[in-house]
Every structure is written in C-alpha cells, then in structure tokens.
Write an enzyme that holds these catalytic residues in place. Structure first.
Site, short mmCIF file in Angstrom:
data_model
loop_
_atom_site.label_atom_id
_atom_site.label_comp_id
_atom_site.label_asym_id
_atom_site.label_seq_id
_atom_site.Cartn_x
_atom_site.Cartn_y
_atom_site.Cartn_z
N ASP A 18 74.96 30.31 -16.18
CA ASP A 18 74.06 31.44 -16.36
C ASP A 18 72.66 30.92 -16.04
OD1 ASP A 18 73.13 34.03 -17.35
OD2 ASP A 18 72.41 32.89 -19.08
N ASP A 20 68.98 32.72 -17.12
CA ASP A 20 68.01 32.92 -18.20
C ASP A 20 68.57 32.45 -19.53
OD1 ASP A 20 65.92 34.47 -16.67
OD2 ASP A 20 67.61 35.82 -16.38
N ASP A 184 74.66 30.98 -22.44
CA ASP A 184 73.99 31.02 -23.74
C ASP A 184 74.30 32.30 -24.51
OD1 ASP A 184 72.44 32.50 -21.78
OD2 ASP A 184 70.92 32.68 -23.34
#
Length: 239
Positions: A18, A20, A184
C-alpha cells in the site's frame, strides 16, 4: 508480534505495498488539499485526527466523508454535483502540493532497496488515484525499485477486492502463492486474505478507524518497517 495463520516459510518472490500510511506519512498533504476543498465548498474542515480516519478508501470516499461530515457513508449519499466539484478542486490543490508535506517512514528506503537487491519484485497497490500515486512514488525516491504501480481508478475493483493484487502480480510475473501483501489498513489485510496471500500490517499508519489487532487478523503485525526487513532477512531463499 504476529500470529502464524499464513506464516512465510521462505523469502517471497514479490511484495505488494500500500502507499499512504505504509510507505510514507502523507496525511499532511492530503489534509491540506482536503481542507482547502472544504473551505471552498463551505463545509466544516475535519480535525487532523478525524481526517486520519477518512483516508484509505480512495479520494471519492475521502471527499464524500468531508462533504457529509462523517465516516460511515456510502458514495451514493453524496450529491453528485457536489462530489464532482470537490474532485475537481482536490485535483488542483493536491497536485500543487504533491512534492512536499510528506515523510517516507523510517527504514522504508533501506528496506525497499534491500528487497530489490536480493531479487524480490516490488509493486504498489493503492486506492489513491494513479495520477497522484506515480509522481508521489517518484518524489519519494522509490520509483526505480517498483516493477508496477496501480492506482485506485484504473480497475473497476478496489481493495479489499483481490483483483488489483492479481493485476499487479501479473505485471510482475509472480503467482499469488509466492507473494505477500503489506499495508496499514483493514482493506489491505482483507485484500491479501481474499487473494490467499500472507498479510503484513503496520500499526503506525492509517487504520481507517479500525483496530488492526481486533477487527482483522494480519499474519504479521509490526510497529516499524525495520521489523519487516528483519523478517525477510531471516527467511531462507525461495527454492
């Protein structure tokens, strides 16, 4: 800390990341652009804490949450004309600030360089629009390591659907059974699970208001990127 539901037994042939909240702290630049949009539209500007729960599901959902002032929305609730205006404004404001107000997390550059040096193929699967993702990765200095980058609007499906992961893996020439998903958020974990891949999650990113320890079950849950690098170093080479 980690459970061993799908423990890695050897170095993966590919790692999907991922963007961000996983590779870089980008909330400041997102918040600045989104706040300008809110001011222009005459709606309340979310606090930094609230903004952190709004990101992770793509720009449309971020802007829709800002327009409606809450996290739990469906995109169909947002007035179409309002969302269209917000998107146009965001594209201008965010593009202007894309080169600044972000921070690559500690250990990321070193870890990514190491993974690349030992032949692990690397890709980014993000719900961020592709038009933002590619230049941001370049500003981060990671573009030379990434074999494929996929933004959120390229396919009709987004994480947690596994289709984006399969798409990038096909570009990298690696089977899902030989890869792992790193992120995250609950979306990242579920996307990896839906693709039957080991999942690695970080506690320092943007969890979207969910608790990664209780709301999902990543195979590995780390507090720093360095722990991921140490894990990969400790594994035997793939046969």
């Amino acid at each position: 800390m980690w459970n061993q539901k799908m423990q890695l037994t050897h170095k993966p042939k590919a790692l999907l990341f991922d963007l961000d909240g996983t590779l870089a702290h980008t909330l400041p630049q997102l918040s600045i652009a989104a706040s300008k949009v809110a001011q222009k539209l005459g709606v309340d500007t979310p606090s930094a804490e609230l903004m952190a729960t709004y990101v992770g599901n793509g720009v449309a959902m971020l802007l829709g949450r800002i327009i409606l002032g809450r996290h739990d929305i469906t995109i169909d609730e947002v007035p179409e004309d309002k969302l269209k205006e917000a998107k146009a404004l965001f594209e201008v404001y965010y593009t202007e600030g894309l080169h600044e107000n972000f921070e690559v997390y500690a250990g990321v550059k070193e870890g990514i360089a190491y993974f690349h040096s030992i032949g692990i193929k690397l890709g980014v699967v993000t719900n961020k629009p592709h038009v933002f993702a590619e230049p941001l990765i370049k500003y981060m200095g990671l573009d030379k390591y990434m074999g494929a980058v996929l933004g959120g609007e390229v396919l009709s499906e987004r994480k947690p659907n596994p289709a984006p992961l399969y798409y990038v893996l096909e570009k990298l020439g690696v089977d899902a059974k030989d890869a792992a998903m790193v992120g995250d958020s609950i979306n990242d974990v579920r996307a990896g699970e839906n693709a039957s891949m080991p999942t690695i999650a970080f506690t320092y990113g943007y969890d979207g208001g969910y608790d990664l320890k209780t709301d999902c079950s990543p195979d590995y849950l780390f507090d720093s990127f360095v722990q991921l690098t140490e894990l990969i170093k400790s594994l035997p080479d793939a046969s």
